[in-house]
Design an enzyme around this catalytic site. Structure first.
Site, PDB file in Angstrom:
ATOM      1  N   ASN A 185      47.133  41.987  35.988  1.00 42.40           N
ATOM      2  CA  ASN A 185      47.951  41.780  37.047  1.00 42.40           C
ATOM      3  C   ASN A 185      48.740  43.166  37.311  1.00 42.40           C
ATOM      4  OD1 ASN A 185      49.133  40.939  34.681  1.00 42.40           O
ATOM      5  ND2 ASN A 185      50.890  40.317  35.944  1.00 42.40           N
ATOM      6  N   GLU A 210      51.750  44.954  39.075  1.00 38.14           N
ATOM      7  CA  GLU A 210      53.116  44.819  39.757  1.00 38.14           C
ATOM      8  C   GLU A 210      53.514  46.050  40.588  1.00 38.14           C
ATOM      9  OE1 GLU A 210      55.714  42.579  37.195  1.00 38.14           O
ATOM     10  OE2 GLU A 210      54.475  40.940  37.075  1.00 38.14           O
ATOM     11  N   CYS A 264      47.743  39.785  41.616  1.00 38.35           N
ATOM     12  CA  CYS A 264      47.232  39.062  40.461  1.00 38.35           C
ATOM     13  C   CYS A 264      46.072  39.759  39.743  1.00 38.35           C
ATOM     14  CB  CYS A 264      46.953  37.821  40.830  1.00 38.35           C
ATOM     15  SG  CYS A 264      48.552  36.758  41.446  1.00 38.35           S
ATOM     16  N   GLU A 321      43.445  37.995  38.620  1.00 35.76           N
ATOM     17  CA  GLU A 321      42.139  37.479  39.296  1.00 35.76           C
ATOM     18  C   GLU A 321      41.491  38.331  40.356  1.00 35.76           C
ATOM     19  OE1 GLU A 321      44.986  35.874  38.157  1.00 35.76           O
ATOM     20  OE2 GLU A 321      44.651  34.111  37.562  1.00 35.76           O
ATOM     21  N   CYS A 348      46.565  31.104  40.490  1.00 37.94           N
ATOM     22  CA  CYS A 348      47.587  30.661  41.667  1.00 37.94           C
ATOM     23  C   CYS A 348      46.904  30.189  42.995  1.00 37.94           C
ATOM     24  CB  CYS A 348      48.566  31.868  42.030  1.00 37.94           C
ATOM     25  SG  CYS A 348      48.053  33.158  42.947  1.00 37.94           S
ATOM     26  N   CYS A 367      44.823  33.238  44.695  1.00 33.71           N
ATOM     27  CA  CYS A 367      43.818  33.549  43.778  1.00 33.71           C
ATOM     28  C   CYS A 367      42.587  32.667  43.910  1.00 33.71           C
ATOM     29  CB  CYS A 367      44.089  33.849  42.297  1.00 33.71           C
ATOM     30  SG  CYS A 367      44.988  35.378  42.043  1.00 33.71           S
TER      31      CYS A 367
HETATM   32  N1  THU Z   1      50.090  36.288  38.059  1.00 38.59           N
HETATM   33  C1  THU Z   1      48.463  36.352  38.115  1.00 38.59           C
HETATM   34  O1  THU Z   1      48.187  37.698  37.935  1.00 38.59           O
HETATM   35  N2  THU Z   1      47.722  35.594  38.267  1.00 38.59           N
HETATM   36  C2  THU Z   1      48.220  34.223  38.669  1.00 38.59           C
HETATM   37  O2  THU Z   1      47.250  33.496  38.834  1.00 38.59           O
HETATM   38  C3  THU Z   1      49.538  33.989  38.649  1.00 38.59           C
HETATM   39  C4  THU Z   1      50.700  35.118  38.639  1.00 38.59           C
HETATM   40  C5  THU Z   1      50.672  37.266  38.041  1.00 38.59           C
HETATM   41  C6  THU Z   1      51.628  37.857  39.312  1.00 38.59           C
HETATM   42  C7  THU Z   1      52.839  38.661  38.730  1.00 38.59           C
HETATM   43  O3  THU Z   1      52.473  39.765  38.385  1.00 38.59           O
HETATM   44  C8  THU Z   1      52.997  37.811  37.505  1.00 38.59           C
HETATM   45  O4  THU Z   1      51.825  37.153  37.064  1.00 38.59           O
HETATM   46  C9  THU Z   1      54.258  36.657  37.817  1.00 38.59           C
HETATM   47  O5  THU Z   1      53.808  36.010  38.754  1.00 38.59           O
END
Ligand code: THU
Length: 160
Positions: free
Chosen positions: A62, A64, A73, A75, A112, A115
């Protein structure tokens, strides 16, 4: 009026050690890339590893952003990379792991909704299921035999 029911089922492995060697290796690569996540805001690191039918492994973590919704994310970082670099390849398996910098994540962390929708596009395009394995930092690993199993009633191109 009638009721319909849609069920999903998952295999639950006690730990990464119970996985096949191939999937264990994939999950270990997801763990390594997870450690490289750029997650200064949530402190929640996610790693994803894809095995393609050409033998390549594609990784993502991920990423940010100070403007929170601009981040992405793990994925989707991985799947968009695979779609960009190997557009003809099929995605066979996906391994996902998540860990928080502040507390130990024992629960398996599923992808999520956004994704799932993004992965669905590739599963439909390739016309073969993508196996999805997901875990926290330690503990159980869940296996879904397809993305569709994770996202019943998905929106896709047939509705357009
Ligand atoms: N995140 C992912 O990388 N994948 C997911 O399926 C759920 C959330 C990341 C996004 C953000 O950087 C952190 O987790 C908190 O939500």
């Amino acid at each position: 009026m009638k009721e319909i029911s849609v069920t999903s089922s998952f295999l639950v492995y006690d730990s990464i050690k119970e996985l096949s060697n191939e999937v264990q290796d994939l999950m270990e690569q997801a763990i390594e890339i997870r450690k490289k996540a750029y997650a200064p805001y949530s402190k929640f690191r996610v790693g994803a590893a894809l095995l393609l039918d050409n033998g390549k492994i594609v990784l993502g973590s991920n990423q940010e952003n100070a403007a929170y919704p601009s981040g992405l994310c793990a994925e989707r970082v991985a799947i968009f990379h695979a779609g960009s670099v190997y557009p003809e390849a099929k995605i066979l398996k996906m391994a996902i792991t998540a860990a928080s910098d502040t507390n130990q994540t024992k629960a398996p962390i599923p992808p999520c909704g956004s994704c799932r929708q993004s992965i669905a596009e590739y599963e439909i395009k390739q016309e073969t299921p993508i196996e999805i394995y997901f875990m926290g930092e330690i503990g159980e690993v869940y296996k879904s035999t397809s993305l569709k199993n994770l996202l019943p009633f998905m929106f896709d191109k047939k509705f357009l």
